[in-house]
Design a protein around this motif. Structure first.
Motif, PDB file in Angstrom:
ATOM      1  N   ALA A  30       0.830  -1.202   0.000  1.00  0.00           N
ATOM      2  CA  ALA A  30       0.000   0.000   0.000  1.00  0.00           C
ATOM      3  C   ALA A  30       0.870   1.260   0.000  1.00  0.00           C
ATOM      4  CB  ALA A  30      -0.922  -0.003   1.217  1.00  0.00           C
ATOM      5  N   GLY A  31       1.955   1.231   0.779  1.00  0.00           N
ATOM      6  CA  GLY A  31       2.863   2.367   0.817  1.00  0.00           C
ATOM      7  C   GLY A  31       3.549   2.601  -0.510  1.00  0.00           C
ATOM      8  N   LYS A  34       1.077   4.182  -2.900  1.00  0.00           N
ATOM      9  CA  LYS A  34       0.843   5.568  -2.485  1.00  0.00           C
ATOM     10  C   LYS A  34       2.034   6.451  -2.824  1.00  0.00           C
ATOM     11  CE  LYS A  34      -0.412   8.519   1.380  1.00  0.00           C
ATOM     12  NZ  LYS A  34      -1.385   9.238   0.525  1.00  0.00           N
ATOM     13  N   MET A  41      -3.732   3.887  -0.524  1.00  0.00           N
ATOM     14  CA  MET A  41      -3.327   3.153   0.668  1.00  0.00           C
ATOM     15  C   MET A  41      -4.517   2.609   1.459  1.00  0.00           C
ATOM     16  SD  MET A  41      -0.917   4.222   3.908  1.00  0.00           S
ATOM     17  CE  MET A  41       0.613   3.727   3.117  1.00  0.00           C
ATOM     18  N   THR A  66      -2.055   5.622   7.506  1.00  0.00           N
ATOM     19  CA  THR A  66      -2.580   6.614   6.582  1.00  0.00           C
ATOM     20  C   THR A  66      -2.289   8.028   7.071  1.00  0.00           C
ATOM     21  OG1 THR A  66      -4.351   5.114   5.892  1.00  0.00           O
ATOM     22  CG2 THR A  66      -4.676   7.442   5.449  1.00  0.00           C
ATOM     23  N   THR A  69       1.739   8.664   6.722  1.00  0.00           N
ATOM     24  CA  THR A  69       2.236   8.769   5.351  1.00  0.00           C
ATOM     25  C   THR A  69       1.649   9.969   4.618  1.00  0.00           C
ATOM     26  OG1 THR A  69       0.546   7.183   4.615  1.00  0.00           O
ATOM     27  CG2 THR A  69       2.728   6.307   5.129  1.00  0.00           C
ATOM     28  N   ALA A 221       4.599   0.616   6.050  1.00  0.00           N
ATOM     29  CA  ALA A 221       3.947   1.579   5.157  1.00  0.00           C
ATOM     30  C   ALA A 221       4.926   2.672   4.746  1.00  0.00           C
ATOM     31  CB  ALA A 221       2.723   2.185   5.841  1.00  0.00           C
ATOM     32  N   MET A 225       6.348   3.476   1.032  1.00  0.00           N
ATOM     33  CA  MET A 225       6.171   4.806   0.459  1.00  0.00           C
ATOM     34  C   MET A 225       7.498   5.382  -0.030  1.00  0.00           C
ATOM     35  SD  MET A 225       4.200   8.056   2.079  1.00  0.00           S
ATOM     36  CE  MET A 225       4.038   9.575   1.150  1.00  0.00           C
TER      37      MET A 225
END
Length: 262
Positions: A30-31, A34, A41, A66, A69, A221, A225
Motif C-alpha cells: 500500500a505504501g 501511495k 493506501m 494513513t 504517510t 507503510a 512509500m
C-alpha cells in the motif's frame, strides 16, 4: 510463551504471527502504490486486511499508517506549499471533514453495499473514459462542484476509510500537475486522516485493543512509500497520469466488487 501468545499481549485476538506478517506485506504494498501515485493506501489496506480480519480491526489498522504517510506526502515540498494547497482547496476540506465526521458514526449500523456501488460505478466509468482518451475536463474548480465531490468523498470515507477515488478523479479532471497533485492529495488525505482518527476514537473502532496493530503497520507503510516515491520521481507527467488512472480504475472496480459481494 508462544509467538502467538506474545502477539496476543499487544494485538487483537484475531491476529496470529502469520497474519501479522501478511499485514506487514500488505502495508508495504500500500505504501509503495501511495508513494508512486499519491493515493490508494486505505483501499489496499482495508481490502487486504479484511480478507482475514474483522472489518472494524481492518479499518482501525489503516488509520495511523494513513495519517503518518499523508503527513509525509503533504510536507514533502515544505510547509508553505502545503499551506497554499490548504487555502486553495479549503472548501473541499471543510465540506469533506463535515461529511466524514457524520458518516463515521454510522459505521456500525449503515449498510455499506449501496454506497460502495454508488461511488465505485462513477469512479470506474471516469477512469475507463479517461484511459480511452475521452476527456472530461473541468475548466475551473467551482465551489459547487468542489463541495459536491468533497461531500461524496467525505461520506464514503467516514464509514469505509476510503476517500481517495472521488478526490483523485476530481484532481485528474482538473489536469493538476504531478507534483502539485501529490502534495494536494497529501494535504486533503492528511487532514481527512486526522478527522478519521478523531471520529473513530468516538465510534470505538480505534481503541486500546486495536491501536497497537495500527501502530505496527506504520514502519512497513513508510518503507513502501519511500520506495514508491523513488519510482514516482522517475516518471513524467503523462506516465504519472496513466498510472493514476489505472490505480483509480482498480480502486473503482474494487469498490464495486465489495458492494456487490456484501
Amino acid at each position: 510463551m508462544s509467538d502467538n501468545s506474545l502477539v496476543a499481549l499487544f494485538l487483537p485476538a484475531d491476529l496470529t504471527v502469520l497474519n501479522l506478517l501478511v499485514a506487514f506485506a500488505i502495508a508495504a504494498l500500500a505504501g509503495t502504490v501511495k508513494g508512486m501515485v499519491g493515493f490508494a493506501m486505505p483501499m489496499i489496506l482495508v481490502s487486504g486486511l479484511s480478507l482475514f480480519l474483522p472489518p472494524d480491526i481492518a479499518l482501525a489498522g489503516l488509520i495511523l499508517p494513513t495519517l503518518v504517510t499523508n503527513g509525509m506526502q503533504a510536507l514533502r515540498q515544505g510547509a508553505q506549499a502545503a499551506w497554499q494547497s490548504i487555502y486553495r482547496f479549503r472548501i473541499f476540506l471543510l465540506v469533506g471533514l463535515a461529511f466524514l465526521l457524520v458518516s463515521a458514526q454510522l459505521v456500525r449500523i449503515l449498510p455499506a453495499d449501496v454506497m460502495l456501488i454508488l461511488i465505485g460505478a462513477p469512479v470506474t466509468l471516469f477512469a475507463v473514459l479517461q484511459l480511452f482518451g475521452i476527456a472530461i475536463p473541468i475548466s475551473r474548480a467551482t465551489p459547487r462542484v468542489e463541495a459536491t465531490v468533497a461531500a461524496v468523498a467525505g461520506f464514503i470515507g467516514g464509514f469505509s476509510g476510503i476517500w481517495g477515488p472521488p478526490t483523485v478523479a476530481y484532481l485528474t479532471a482538473l489536469g493538476t500537475e504531478k507534483g502539485e497533485q501529490m502534495r494536494v492529495q497529501g494535504v486533503i488525505y492528511g487532514l481527512g486522516a486526522v478527522a478519521l482518527l478523531v471520529a473513530h476514537l468516538g465510534s470505538g473502532v480505534m481503541r486500546v485493543e486495536t491501536a497497537p496493530f495500527s501502530f505496527a503497520l506504520i514502519p512497513p507503510a513508510i518503507l513502501g512509500m519511500w520506495f514508491g516515491g523513488k519510482l514516482q520521481d522517475r516518471i513524467n507527467q503523462a506516465t504519472f497520469r496513466r498510472a493514476t488512472l489505472v490505480v483509480l480504475l482498480l480502486a473503482g472496480a474494487n469498490l464495486l466488487r465489495r458492494g456487490l459481494m456484501m
